[in-house]
Scaffold this motif. Structure first.
Motif, PDB file in Angstrom:
ATOM      1  N   UNK A 205       2.610   0.554   7.577  1.00  0.00           N
ATOM      2  CA  UNK A 205       1.990   0.080   6.768  1.00  0.00           C
ATOM      3  C   UNK A 205       2.036   0.283   4.724  1.00  0.00           C
ATOM      4  N   UNK A 206       2.915   1.310   4.390  1.00  0.00           N
ATOM      5  CA  UNK A 206       2.419   1.863   3.177  1.00  0.00           C
ATOM      6  C   UNK A 206       4.169   1.256   2.347  1.00  0.00           C
ATOM      7  N   UNK A 213      -4.149  -2.029   0.766  1.00  0.00           N
ATOM      8  CA  UNK A 213      -3.642  -1.199   2.274  1.00  0.00           C
ATOM      9  C   UNK A 213      -2.425  -0.135   2.133  1.00  0.00           C
ATOM     10  N   UNK A 214      -1.739  -0.392   1.280  1.00  0.00           N
ATOM     11  CA  UNK A 214      -0.893   0.546   1.552  1.00  0.00           C
ATOM     12  C   UNK A 214      -1.440   1.789   0.730  1.00  0.00           C
ATOM     13  N   UNK A 242       8.767  12.334   3.458  1.00  0.00           N
ATOM     14  CA  UNK A 242       9.584  12.916   2.469  1.00  0.00           C
ATOM     15  C   UNK A 242       9.422  11.143   1.694  1.00  0.00           C
ATOM     16  N   UNK A 243       9.880  10.389   2.888  1.00  0.00           N
ATOM     17  CA  UNK A 243      10.601   9.487   2.679  1.00  0.00           C
ATOM     18  C   UNK A 243       9.203   8.197   2.246  1.00  0.00           C
ATOM     19  N   UNK A 244       8.201   8.085   2.886  1.00  0.00           N
ATOM     20  CA  UNK A 244       6.782   7.502   3.498  1.00  0.00           C
ATOM     21  C   UNK A 244       6.296   7.576   2.029  1.00  0.00           C
ATOM     22  N   UNK A 245       5.944   9.152   1.484  1.00  0.00           N
ATOM     23  CA  UNK A 245       5.688   9.759  -0.124  1.00  0.00           C
ATOM     24  C   UNK A 245       6.138   8.417  -0.710  1.00  0.00           C
ATOM     25  N   UNK A 251       2.649   4.207  -7.434  1.00  0.00           N
ATOM     26  CA  UNK A 251       2.194   3.097  -6.722  1.00  0.00           C
ATOM     27  C   UNK A 251       1.058   2.405  -7.793  1.00  0.00           C
ATOM     28  N   UNK A 252       0.343   1.753  -8.061  1.00  0.00           N
ATOM     29  CA  UNK A 252      -0.920   1.217  -9.040  1.00  0.00           C
ATOM     30  C   UNK A 252      -2.352   2.179  -8.684  1.00  0.00           C
TER      31      UNK A 252
END
Length: 306
Positions: A205-206, A213-214, A242-245, A251-252
């Motif tokens: 969901x990231x 939702x992200x 780290x890749x998930x973050x 992000x906005x």
């Protein structure tokens, strides 16, 4: 010279009679009886405002502490599904509160039909009526607290995955009281389900198309990672976290960026725990060798800002 007799004089032109001006008298149109006072009534008595929409005041939001066990749970459970599928939304709310009572006090009686109950719960959560939506979210919180990781066993129907998505969507809504209740339910989920299996559910969901939702997914991931020890973080995968973050770091929404920085710092602490000399250099080297240049730069910058 002889005078001309008067009778032989030229005849005179007689004057035309003056036309008398015509008087235009306005013709009064007779009003129909139905026309009398129409304008006057509109000016004097404006139309009353439309009646307010029916309120949800007939539903009480009962806290978990005030819900009591059933005296005869075996008998009560027989009509639970029928009540949840009722067309009367007030009846459905009452049945949802019954689900909560079972979850809190007599969970073993509810367990055999829990998967079906969860699917109905998701449907109620998606209902536009706010009272029904909020009550179903409250029921989800009590289910998390009662069953925890057992909910992950319902893989065939996807009951847990559907419930998770609906909670993320409701937490992203504009209705404040629904959003707040969904946030509480997501926290209950994080507190009752082990981080490793839950992160596998949340990781997808990231990258969701909805930025809210992200953000909510990033917050739940951050809360879950904060519970993990060094061994658990390494077991799940430093690079994977780290890749998930990295996507959420830029992000906005501030909520997403803050959650991403928290995830990165937790990974940094786990990585440098046994680095006695030059932990900063070791960290930079690790990021540059494990991530793309852009990702590595974002991660190193995030740690430097802590």
């Amino acid at each position: 010279m002889a005078l001309r007799p008067i009778d032989n004089a030229l005849p005179t032109t007689p004057e035309r009679p003056k036309k008398q001006a015509k008087l235009s008298i306005p013709i009064q149109t007779q009003k129909k009886p139905s026309d009398f006072g129409v304008n006057e009534e509109k000016k004097a008595s404006p139309l009353p405002p439309p009646p307010p929409p029916p309120a949800d005041a007939s539903v009480d939001y009962i806290s978990s502490e005030k819900l009591k066990p059933f005296e005869d749970p075996e008998s009560k459970i027989q009509g639970l599904v029928e009540g949840l599928e009722s067309k009367d939304w007030v009846k459905v709310c009452e049945s949802l509160n019954d689900v909560r009572r079972f979850s809190l006090h007599q969970s073993t009686v509810l367990l055999p039909i829990l998967e079906k109950v969860m699917l109905i719960l998701v449907k109620a959560m998606n209902n536009p009526r706010s009272a029904l939506c909020k009550t179903s979210i409250m029921a989800a919180s009590d289910i998390f607290n009662a069953f925890g990781e057992k909910l992950l066993d319902f893989t065939d129907s996807g009951a847990f995955d559907r419930l998770l998505l609906q909670l993320l969507l409701k937490a992203s809504q504009d209705k404040k009281f629904v959003c707040e209740e969904a946030d509480k339910s997501l926290k209950s989920m994080v507190n009752t389900i082990a981080p490793l299996p839950l992160l596998n559910k949340l990781s997808g969901y990231v990258n969701h198309g909805n930025l809210r939702v992200r953000a909510k997914a990033a917050v739940s991931i951050s809360n879950s990672v904060s519970k993990m020890g060094v061994d658990e973080i390494k077991e799940f995968g430093l690079v994977k976290l780290l890749q998930m973050a990295t996507g959420s770091l830029n992000d906005r929404l501030p909520e997403a960026r803050e959650a991403a920085r928290s995830i990165v710092f937790s990974v940094y602490k786990a990585f440098t725990e046994n680095e006695d000399e030059n932990p900063g250099e070791a960290w930079q080297s690790f990021c540059q060798s494990s991530l793309s240049p852009i990702q590595a730069q974002s991660i190193i910058k995030a740690v430097g800002s802590q």
